[in-house]
Motif scaffolding. Structure first.
Motif, PDB file in Angstrom:
ATOM      1  N   ARG A 127       0.812  -1.214   0.000  1.00 44.16           N
ATOM      2  CA  ARG A 127       0.000   0.000   0.000  1.00 44.16           C
ATOM      3  C   ARG A 127       0.853   1.276   0.000  1.00 44.16           C
ATOM      4  NH1 ARG A 127      -4.297  -0.141   2.407  1.00 44.16           N
ATOM      5  NH2 ARG A 127      -4.636   2.045   2.809  1.00 44.16           N
ATOM      6  N   PHE A 128       1.986   1.269   0.691  1.00 44.63           N
ATOM      7  CA  PHE A 128       2.828   2.464   0.742  1.00 44.63           C
ATOM      8  C   PHE A 128       3.505   2.724  -0.604  1.00 44.63           C
ATOM      9  CE2 PHE A 128       2.649   0.830   5.116  1.00 44.63           C
ATOM     10  CZ  PHE A 128       1.947   1.886   5.680  1.00 44.63           C
ATOM     11  N   GLU A 129       3.888   1.665  -1.269  1.00 46.28           N
ATOM     12  CA  GLU A 129       4.457   1.782  -2.605  1.00 46.28           C
ATOM     13  C   GLU A 129       3.420   2.377  -3.564  1.00 46.28           C
ATOM     14  OE1 GLU A 129       6.717  -1.222  -5.711  1.00 46.28           O
ATOM     15  OE2 GLU A 129       5.340  -2.077  -4.241  1.00 46.28           O
ATOM     16  N   LEU A 130       2.185   1.909  -3.470  1.00 44.15           N
ATOM     17  CA  LEU A 130       1.116   2.413  -4.341  1.00 44.15           C
ATOM     18  C   LEU A 130       0.773   3.867  -4.038  1.00 44.15           C
ATOM     19  CD1 LEU A 130      -1.126  -0.768  -4.424  1.00 44.15           C
ATOM     20  CD2 LEU A 130       0.182   0.188  -6.331  1.00 44.15           C
ATOM     21  N   ILE A 131       0.742   4.219  -2.764  1.00 44.18           N
ATOM     22  CA  ILE A 131       0.486   5.622  -2.387  1.00 44.18           C
ATOM     23  C   ILE A 131       1.576   6.517  -2.979  1.00 44.18           C
ATOM     24  CG2 ILE A 131       0.415   7.259  -0.456  1.00 44.18           C
ATOM     25  CD1 ILE A 131      -0.974   4.965   1.161  1.00 44.18           C
ATOM     26  N   ASP A 132       2.804   6.056  -2.908  1.00 41.78           N
ATOM     27  CA  ASP A 132       3.925   6.809  -3.471  1.00 41.78           C
ATOM     28  C   ASP A 132       3.751   7.000  -4.980  1.00 41.78           C
ATOM     29  OD1 ASP A 132       6.416   8.127  -3.022  1.00 41.78           O
ATOM     30  OD2 ASP A 132       7.441   6.408  -3.919  1.00 41.78           O
ATOM     31  N   ILE A 133       3.345   5.948  -5.677  1.00 39.83           N
ATOM     32  CA  ILE A 133       3.115   6.028  -7.129  1.00 39.83           C
ATOM     33  C   ILE A 133       1.974   6.998  -7.435  1.00 39.83           C
ATOM     34  CG2 ILE A 133       2.293   4.711  -9.138  1.00 39.83           C
ATOM     35  CD1 ILE A 133       3.859   2.283  -7.909  1.00 39.83           C
TER      36      ILE A 133
END
Length: 149
Positions: A127-133
């Protein structure tokens, strides 16, 4: 990443976040591959395209489903027509030929190596990777829109 940013997405599932990341990334690709009048050409056929349009897609050379690590790789995704993307299965031969002209053979070879690695990995999005993207491509899209006005 700031906690305020994370909090903004606290009620979103990983699936929801993946959808948002895809939405903003694809918007960025469409804007990147068009001129100030939001006109561009299909990577495969060269057909003129205008965004926004249902005929203008962000087409992946290596599909997002089969190659998850390349889903958000800018070298792997380019403006493509609905016809080439869906009905001609990406029109891969023409895509590769025109991609070499666009980014050069070295980057295409590197993309092929990443695809080989990606195919062997069972990848789960964080989820944190996706939020960053999401946040990255929101900003990049906004900047391109301003540039092209």
């Amino acid at each position: 990443m700031e906690s305020k940013t994370i909090q903004k997405y606290k009620n979103k599932s990983v699936s929801d976040l993946l959808g948002l990341a895809t939405k903003y990334f694809n918007l960025y690709i469409r804007l990147r591959d068009t001129d100030e009048y939001r006109k561009g050409n299909c990577i495969s056929s060269g057909r003129p395209l205008k965004i926004p349009s249902t005929n203008s897609h962000a087409g992946h050379l290596y599909s997002a489903g089969d190659y998850p690590l390349l889903r958000f790789n800018e070298d792997n995704v380019h403006l493509q027509s609905l016809s080439d993307n869906y009905f001609k299965s990406g029109n891969q031969l023409a895509y590769v030929k025109n991609l070499i002209k666009k980014i050069g053979s070295e980057r295409v070879i590197q993309l092929q190596k990443l695809a080989d690695q990606s195919k062997r990995i069972n990848y789960k999005w964080d989820r944190f990777e996706l939020i960053d993207i999401i946040e990255k491509y929101k900003v990049k899209s906004r900047e391109l829109k301003k540039e092209k006005i």
